[in-house]
Design an enzyme around this catalytic site. Structure first.
Site, PDB file in Angstrom:
ATOM      1  N   LYS A 274     -82.480  59.554  11.108  1.00 38.23           N
ATOM      2  CA  LYS A 274     -82.731  60.499  12.449  1.00 38.23           C
ATOM      3  C   LYS A 274     -84.269  60.248  12.650  1.00 38.23           C
ATOM      4  O   LYS A 274     -84.981  60.065  12.147  1.00 38.23           O
ATOM      5  CB  LYS A 274     -82.366  61.892  11.916  1.00 38.23           C
ATOM      6  CG  LYS A 274     -81.845  62.594  13.351  1.00 38.23           C
ATOM      7  CD  LYS A 274     -80.421  62.474  13.572  1.00 38.23           C
ATOM      8  CE  LYS A 274     -79.879  63.372  14.695  1.00 38.23           C
ATOM      9  NZ  LYS A 274     -78.712  63.199  14.627  1.00 38.23           N
TER      10      LYS A 274
ATOM     11  N   ASP B 112     -79.354  61.789  21.068  1.00 40.24           N
ATOM     12  CA  ASP B 112     -79.089  62.784  20.543  1.00 40.24           C
ATOM     13  C   ASP B 112     -79.584  64.025  21.509  1.00 40.24           C
ATOM     14  O   ASP B 112     -79.433  63.512  22.572  1.00 40.24           O
ATOM     15  CB  ASP B 112     -79.999  63.140  19.133  1.00 40.24           C
ATOM     16  CG  ASP B 112     -79.587  64.341  18.254  1.00 40.24           C
ATOM     17  OD1 ASP B 112     -78.225  64.189  17.839  1.00 40.24           O
ATOM     18  OD2 ASP B 112     -80.287  65.086  17.850  1.00 40.24           O
TER      19      ASP B 112
ATOM     20  N   ASN C 234     -68.907  67.689  26.860  1.00 45.33           N
ATOM     21  CA  ASN C 234     -68.564  66.147  26.625  1.00 45.33           C
ATOM     22  C   ASN C 234     -67.408  66.174  25.365  1.00 45.33           C
ATOM     23  O   ASN C 234     -66.435  65.767  25.609  1.00 45.33           O
ATOM     24  CB  ASN C 234     -69.767  65.336  26.012  1.00 45.33           C
ATOM     25  CG  ASN C 234     -69.265  63.942  25.667  1.00 45.33           C
ATOM     26  OD1 ASN C 234     -68.135  63.677  25.310  1.00 45.33           O
ATOM     27  ND2 ASN C 234     -70.177  62.724  25.901  1.00 45.33           N
ATOM     28  N   ALA C 235     -67.886  66.598  24.152  1.00 49.66           N
ATOM     29  CA  ALA C 235     -66.838  66.661  23.142  1.00 49.66           C
ATOM     30  C   ALA C 235     -65.703  67.328  23.221  1.00 49.66           C
ATOM     31  O   ALA C 235     -64.572  67.024  23.117  1.00 49.66           O
ATOM     32  CB  ALA C 235     -67.631  66.872  21.809  1.00 49.66           C
ATOM     33  N   GLY C 236     -65.782  68.669  23.718  1.00 48.78           N
ATOM     34  CA  GLY C 236     -64.751  69.536  23.963  1.00 48.78           C
ATOM     35  C   GLY C 236     -63.793  69.255  25.028  1.00 48.78           C
ATOM     36  O   GLY C 236     -62.570  69.408  24.650  1.00 48.78           O
TER      37      GLY C 236
HETATM   38  P1  NAD Z   1     -72.468  68.935  25.885  1.00 48.76           P
HETATM   39  O1  NAD Z   1     -73.665  69.417  26.370  1.00 48.76           O
HETATM   40  O2  NAD Z   1     -71.710  67.841  26.912  1.00 48.76           O
HETATM   41  O3  NAD Z   1     -71.523  70.172  25.996  1.00 48.76           O
HETATM   42  C1  NAD Z   1     -71.875  71.500  25.355  1.00 48.76           C
HETATM   43  C2  NAD Z   1     -70.737  72.483  25.986  1.00 48.76           C
HETATM   44  O4  NAD Z   1     -71.216  73.889  25.377  1.00 48.76           O
HETATM   45  C3  NAD Z   1     -71.444  72.788  27.261  1.00 48.76           C
HETATM   46  O5  NAD Z   1     -70.012  73.068  28.077  1.00 48.76           O
HETATM   47  C4  NAD Z   1     -72.092  74.001  27.396  1.00 48.76           C
HETATM   48  O6  NAD Z   1     -72.029  75.131  28.416  1.00 48.76           O
HETATM   49  C5  NAD Z   1     -71.523  74.843  26.314  1.00 48.76           C
HETATM   50  N1  NAD Z   1     -72.402  75.678  25.649  1.00 48.76           N
HETATM   51  C6  NAD Z   1     -73.639  75.990  25.542  1.00 48.76           C
HETATM   52  N2  NAD Z   1     -73.966  77.087  25.053  1.00 48.76           N
HETATM   53  C7  NAD Z   1     -72.943  77.847  24.786  1.00 48.76           C
HETATM   54  C8  NAD Z   1     -72.550  79.151  24.091  1.00 48.76           C
HETATM   55  N3  NAD Z   1     -73.728  79.956  23.863  1.00 48.76           N
HETATM   56  N4  NAD Z   1     -71.446  79.389  24.013  1.00 48.76           N
HETATM   57  C9  NAD Z   1     -70.205  78.679  24.568  1.00 48.76           C
HETATM   58  N5  NAD Z   1     -70.537  77.292  24.950  1.00 48.76           N
HETATM   59  C10 NAD Z   1     -71.941  77.014  25.199  1.00 48.76           C
HETATM   60  O7  NAD Z   1     -72.672  68.612  24.597  1.00 48.76           O
HETATM   61  P2  NAD Z   1     -71.818  67.839  23.590  1.00 48.76           P
HETATM   62  O8  NAD Z   1     -72.258  66.245  23.554  1.00 48.76           O
HETATM   63  O9  NAD Z   1     -70.178  67.859  24.134  1.00 48.76           O
HETATM   64  O10 NAD Z   1     -71.830  68.351  22.122  1.00 48.76           O
HETATM   65  C11 NAD Z   1     -71.220  69.603  21.707  1.00 48.76           C
HETATM   66  C12 NAD Z   1     -71.439  69.472  20.268  1.00 48.76           C
HETATM   67  O11 NAD Z   1     -70.834  68.278  19.716  1.00 48.76           O
HETATM   68  C13 NAD Z   1     -72.848  69.722  19.605  1.00 48.76           C
HETATM   69  O12 NAD Z   1     -72.963  70.344  18.534  1.00 48.76           O
HETATM   70  C14 NAD Z   1     -73.161  68.153  19.277  1.00 48.76           C
HETATM   71  O13 NAD Z   1     -74.174  68.000  18.164  1.00 48.76           O
HETATM   72  C15 NAD Z   1     -71.691  67.822  18.638  1.00 48.76           C
HETATM   73  N6  NAD Z   1     -71.574  66.443  18.552  1.00 48.76           N
HETATM   74  C16 NAD Z   1     -71.493  65.712  19.963  1.00 48.76           C
HETATM   75  C17 NAD Z   1     -71.375  64.103  19.693  1.00 48.76           C
HETATM   76  C18 NAD Z   1     -71.293  63.396  21.084  1.00 48.76           C
HETATM   77  O14 NAD Z   1     -71.187  62.014  20.806  1.00 48.76           O
HETATM   78  N7  NAD Z   1     -71.319  64.041  22.189  1.00 48.76           N
HETATM   79  C19 NAD Z   1     -71.307  63.560  18.512  1.00 48.76           C
HETATM   80  C20 NAD Z   1     -71.181  64.397  17.307  1.00 48.76           C
HETATM   81  C21 NAD Z   1     -71.650  65.913  17.473  1.00 48.76           C
END
Ligand code: NAD
Length: 420
Positions: A109, A149, A224-226
């Site tokens: 990292k 990241d 993104n992930a959700g």
């Molecule tokens: P993202 O920024 O695209 O999405 C995050 C979402 O969470 C956004 O919709 C944001 O509005 C919401 N959010 C922020 N604060 C919040 C709160 N207090 N309550 C509810 N929702 C809230 O990020 P992402 O890439 O989807 O990453 C989300 C998680 O997934 C992180 O923990 C990240 O470490 C993990 N992750 C992502 C990846 C990847 O490839 N994108 C890989 C591994 C892990």
């Protein structure tokens, strides 16, 4: 004056986790010490010219935690709170994440202490290129492969790839992953984390007594992930998405949300909140809603001793990193709620990063269908192995995932032998 509780040092947490699994696996003291130490660390202070002509010195880190199974792999984050111990912990977790899905990688990292929200594109480019220059001796396709990241993205990776290539005198796309497709990025990388998470939920559902077709799903964090996980669970597996949220709040409709319309609404208004035909709920309420699957996909430390007892889902699938604190894990285990731990449930991202690197070093690119088919295989096999160990040892999936990962790293260490 009341004193605030001292912040938990993430590297101390990471080392405690190693001890717990080392006890279970009866790992000897010497090997345990190796597992608890990062292999190589770089700390570098370097000047960056700001837009107003002044110079500022920034501090950056790269930690290569363990390389027993192959070159190290892990993201680079830009954040004011970056610290060496945080980077060490994240590098250890990357080691286990790569091992649990059986990628031929170690873990690493990196990070720079900076405030990217208050920097221009030009300042970010100079910061990145100068840091990349410092990394040149220790990164490379056969050595250590960075990725995006927190607050870094495909553009950051393009700058690192270009700087590294300038130093070498030829283009080296395999030095980073998460690149734009135009310079060797992979099809399917953008949606890999959510897709991998959906595949793991599909595999776990029968073991949790759940039929995914028609099952109800709630997603905290429609980013993104959700959002990708939600769309795939709906479109490909027939699930019903009954609640989603973002940082501004949540929405629910027990009959199911039309995700495309929710995305349009979010695009227009900046949030899912206020989506016509839905009921507003808070992020806290979303976690406690009656649902079959709960996907925390936003932040860490969301499921705690306070709310774990109120969670009504059969499956908690951690798309986010670290959403569940250890006290909540205990409650879920007692309540027989299936937890799909982060190092497994969100490993789809690093898996397709591995595919990107594999394509780069082959000089050959795969179709989206090939990428998804291979991702499906990796996630299916990885879940099966974790489930098998959880059953055999009567432990929850998180411990099982760590057992699988740490055992693989220890096997690699032992078979290579300790030099000299
Ligand atoms: P993202 O920024 O695209 O999405 C995050 C979402 O969470 C956004 O919709 C944001 O509005 C919401 N959010 C922020 N604060 C919040 C709160 N207090 N309550 C509810 N929702 C809230 O990020 P992402 O890439 O989807 O990453 C989300 C998680 O997934 C992180 O923990 C990240 O470490 C993990 N992750 C992502 C990846 C990847 O490839 N994108 C890989 C591994 C892990």
């Amino acid at each position: 004056m009341p004193q605030s509780a001292p912040a938990i040092n993430p590297f101390e947490t990471a080392k405690r986790q190693i001890d717990i699994v080392a006890d279970l696996l009866s790992i000897n003291d010497g090997t345990r010490e190796v597992l608890k130490h990062p292999k190589r660390e770089l700390t570098v202070n370097f000047p960056v010219r700001m837009d107003d002509g002044s110079y500022r010195v920034y501090t950056g880190y790269r930690v290569q935690y363990n390389i027993a199974r192959g070159p190290s792999k892990g993201g680079i984050r830009y954040h004011p709170q970056v610290s060496l111990d945080e980077v060490r912990a994240l590098a250890a977790w990357m080691t286990w994440k790569c091992a649990v899905v059986n990628l031929p990688y170690g873990g690493a990292k990196g990070g720079i202490i900076c405030d990217p929200k208050h920097m221009s594109q030009g300042e970010l480019e100079r910061l990145t290129r100068r840091f990349a220059t410092e990394l040149v001796p220790i990164i490379g396709p056969e050595m250590d492969i960075p990725a995006p990241d927190v607050y870094t993205d495909s553009q950051t990776m393009a700058w690192i790839m270009d700087t590294y290539s300038q130093e070498k005198g030829y283009s080296v796309p395999g030095v980073v992953t998460g690149k734009p497709i135009a310079i060797g990025g992979s099809e399917g990388r953008g949606e890999a984390t959510g897709r991998g998470c959906a595949y793991v939920i599909r595999e776990a559902a029968p073991h949790a007594g759940l039929k995914l077709k028609g099952a109800n799903i709630a997603v905290q964090g429609f980013g993104n992930a959700g959002s990708v996980a939600a769309n795939i669970l709906h479109d490909e597996f027939g699930a019903n998405i009954i609640a989603v949220s973002d940082s501004k709040g949540g929405i629910t409709n027990s009959a199911g949300l039309n995700l495309k319309a929710v995305e349009d609404h979010k695009h227009k208004t900046g949030s899912v909140v206020g989506f016509p035909g839905s009921k507003a709920i808070s992020n806290e309420e979303l976690l406690e809603i009656k649902t079959d699957v709960l996907i925390p996909a936003a932040l860490e430390n969301q499921l705690t001793a306070k709310n774990a007892g109120k969670v009504q889902a059969k499956i908690v699938a951690e798309a986010a990193n670290g959403p569940t604190v250890p006290e909540a894990d205990k409650v879920f285990f007692e309540k027989k709620i299936t937890v799909l731990p982060d190092i497994l449930a969100n490993a789809g991202g690093v898996t397709v990063s591995y595919f990107e690197w594999a394509q780069n070093i082959q000089g050959y690119s795969w179709t989206l269908a090939e990428v998804n088919e291979r991702l499906n295989r990796v996630m299916t096999e990885s879940y099966a192995r974790v489930h098998e160990v959880a059953e055999q040892r009567k432990v929850h999936n998180r411990t099982a995932a760590y057992v699988v990962a740490i055992q693989r790293v220890v096997d690699a260490l032992k078979i290579r032998g300790f030099f000299p």
